[in-house]
Design a protein around this motif. Sequence first.
Motif, PDB file in Angstrom:
ATOM      1  N   ASP A  52      43.489  62.300  90.738  1.00 47.55           N
ATOM      2  CA  ASP A  52      42.908  60.979  90.988  1.00 47.55           C
ATOM      3  C   ASP A  52      41.396  61.074  91.167  1.00 47.55           C
ATOM      4  N   HIS A  53      40.760  59.890  91.152  1.00 51.21           N
ATOM      5  CA  HIS A  53      39.298  59.795  91.178  1.00 51.21           C
ATOM      6  C   HIS A  53      38.861  58.788  92.231  1.00 51.21           C
ATOM      7  N   GLY A  54      38.015  59.230  93.155  1.00 54.24           N
ATOM      8  CA  GLY A  54      37.525  58.342  94.197  1.00 54.24           C
ATOM      9  C   GLY A  54      36.705  57.187  93.668  1.00 54.24           C
ATOM     10  N   LEU A  55      36.126  57.349  92.486  1.00 44.80           N
ATOM     11  CA  LEU A  55      35.277  56.301  91.921  1.00 44.80           C
ATOM     12  C   LEU A  55      36.069  55.049  91.553  1.00 44.80           C
ATOM     13  N   THR A  56      37.381  55.129  91.487  1.00 42.63           N
ATOM     14  CA  THR A  56      38.175  53.934  91.160  1.00 42.63           C
ATOM     15  C   THR A  56      37.981  52.838  92.203  1.00 42.63           C
ATOM     16  N   ALA A  57      37.518  53.192  93.395  1.00 39.34           N
ATOM     17  CA  ALA A  57      37.229  52.180  94.426  1.00 39.34           C
ATOM     18  C   ALA A  57      36.130  51.217  93.980  1.00 39.34           C
ATOM     19  N   GLU A  58      35.365  51.606  92.960  1.00 46.43           N
ATOM     20  CA  GLU A  58      34.269  50.768  92.466  1.00 46.43           C
ATOM     21  C   GLU A  58      34.703  49.841  91.328  1.00 46.43           C
ATOM     22  N   GLY A  59      35.993  49.804  91.008  1.00 48.39           N
ATOM     23  CA  GLY A  59      36.485  48.887  89.989  1.00 48.39           C
ATOM     24  C   GLY A  59      36.157  49.288  88.569  1.00 48.39           C
ATOM     25  N   VAL A  60      36.160  50.598  88.273  1.00 48.07           N
ATOM     26  CA  VAL A  60      35.797  51.069  86.934  1.00 48.07           C
ATOM     27  C   VAL A  60      36.986  51.165  85.988  1.00 48.07           C
ATOM     28  N   SER A  61      38.177  50.880  86.476  1.00 49.38           N
ATOM     29  CA  SER A  61      39.374  50.995  85.639  1.00 49.38           C
ATOM     30  C   SER A  61      40.159  49.697  85.644  1.00 49.38           C
ATOM     31  N   ALA A  62      40.855  49.454  84.532  1.00 48.74           N
ATOM     32  CA  ALA A  62      41.713  48.270  84.440  1.00 48.74           C
ATOM     33  C   ALA A  62      43.031  48.468  85.180  1.00 48.74           C
ATOM     34  N   TYR A  63      43.341  49.713  85.568  1.00 54.71           N
ATOM     35  CA  TYR A  63      44.606  50.011  86.234  1.00 54.71           C
ATOM     36  C   TYR A  63      44.344  50.520  87.646  1.00 54.71           C
ATOM     37  N   PRO A  64      45.246  50.265  88.578  1.00 54.64           N
ATOM     38  CA  PRO A  64      45.076  50.790  89.937  1.00 54.64           C
ATOM     39  C   PRO A  64      45.295  52.296  89.978  1.00 54.64           C
ATOM     40  N   ALA A  65      44.703  52.942  90.980  1.00 52.23           N
ATOM     41  CA  ALA A  65      44.737  54.397  91.070  1.00 52.23           C
ATOM     42  C   ALA A  65      46.152  54.945  91.192  1.00 52.23           C
ATOM     43  N   ASP A  66      47.086  54.178  91.786  1.00 52.52           N
ATOM     44  CA  ASP A  66      48.422  54.736  92.008  1.00 52.52           C
ATOM     45  C   ASP A  66      49.220  54.919  90.718  1.00 52.52           C
ATOM     46  N   VAL A  67      48.676  54.456  89.590  1.00 54.16           N
ATOM     47  CA  VAL A  67      49.334  54.700  88.298  1.00 54.16           C
ATOM     48  C   VAL A  67      49.373  56.205  87.983  1.00 54.16           C
ATOM     49  N   THR A  68      48.377  56.940  88.447  1.00 51.03           N
ATOM     50  CA  THR A  68      48.390  58.393  88.219  1.00 51.03           C
ATOM     51  C   THR A  68      49.661  59.016  88.789  1.00 51.03           C
ATOM     52  N   PHE A  69      49.969  58.682  90.024  1.00 54.39           N
ATOM     53  CA  PHE A  69      51.168  59.206  90.693  1.00 54.39           C
ATOM     54  C   PHE A  69      52.428  58.808  89.920  1.00 54.39           C
ATOM     55  N   GLY A  70      52.499  57.533  89.531  1.00 55.08           N
ATOM     56  CA  GLY A  70      53.673  57.072  88.801  1.00 55.08           C
ATOM     57  C   GLY A  70      53.837  57.757  87.460  1.00 55.08           C
ATOM     58  N   MET A  71      52.716  58.021  86.778  1.00 58.13           N
ATOM     59  CA  MET A  71      52.803  58.666  85.468  1.00 58.13           C
ATOM     60  C   MET A  71      53.241  60.115  85.576  1.00 58.13           C
TER      61      MET A  71
END
Length: 329
Positions: A52-71
């Motif tokens: 995972d990437h801490g930068l996702t807190a800045e809204g740089v992705s169209a998907y939420p961070a927890d998708v990594t875990f699910g994938m």
Amino acid sequence: MLEERIRQLIDNKTKPLGALGRLEDLALQIALLQQTETPRLENPHVLVFAADHGLTAEGVSAYPADVTFGMVHNFMAGGAAINVFCKQNGLSLLVCDVGVNGSFDQAGPTLVKYKIRPGTRNMRYEPAMTPDECAAAMDAGRTLVDGVRHRDCNIVGFGEMGIGNTSAAALLMHRFTGFPLPQCVGRGTGLDDAGVARKLAVLQAVAERHADATQPLDVLTAVGGLEIAAIAGGMLQAAENGMLILVDGFIATSALLVAHALNPSILKNCIFCHQSDEAGHRFMLDFLGAKPLLNLDLRLGEGTGCALAYPLIQAAVGMLNDMATMDVL
């Protein structure tokens, strides 16, 4: 001279001179790397590193961070595209958790646990990793590559899973190639125009914050990802082992930019499997002087391009080893 003998062997096959195009170049590359007129592809693997990437807190992705875990769970269950394509084309798959924000109950035949930390820090405000964490992630990649080498594997592809990792890859591309940041930033998992503009603004701020990072490992530590560091380490180890390296798309190529900065001779080991639909990938490939085998508008990651290109690599080796020469006519 070995290269001259291989060229003569290819040219003397039952075909017009050069008629098999890129397959002939590919056969020559593999034969020269293995230093033989009869190359072999042994126990091919795709290694997928997840973090995972801490930068996702800045809204740089169209998907939420927890998708990594699910994938990662999806990989373990056999339901992802890379599972399907590896099974179809006879490649073994291993998934390595180097930094997923979540715990997996147990390792299995597909999952390897090598978690450094639960994702990188938010690089907008601090380096993504410490130097020790970056080194540990690279060691994870090296260790996994050595592990499959001991299974007599001589060809390995690298994939990744990590929501937000196109941002890290774009920053690495910008720093290692010198391309302007807007040329490096794309839609990732599917951002709209406003999302791309927001992503670019965030990445410009990150680039300015870490402008003093100039050495390859310092850049990787400041703006990379744990999975990207693991891939870079794995690629370097594969080159040291004399293995063929299958390079996937935008993220994997950003890891190769790091590895290439540390060991420019690594390119002789690399087969570039496809050109991604992510905006910056074509410029990355141009920078490396690379010609990808496929252009299917893929932007999934996971090493899918490696698995899809593998039959062409088999065809190149099969041509060299099994196709008759003009002597039979």
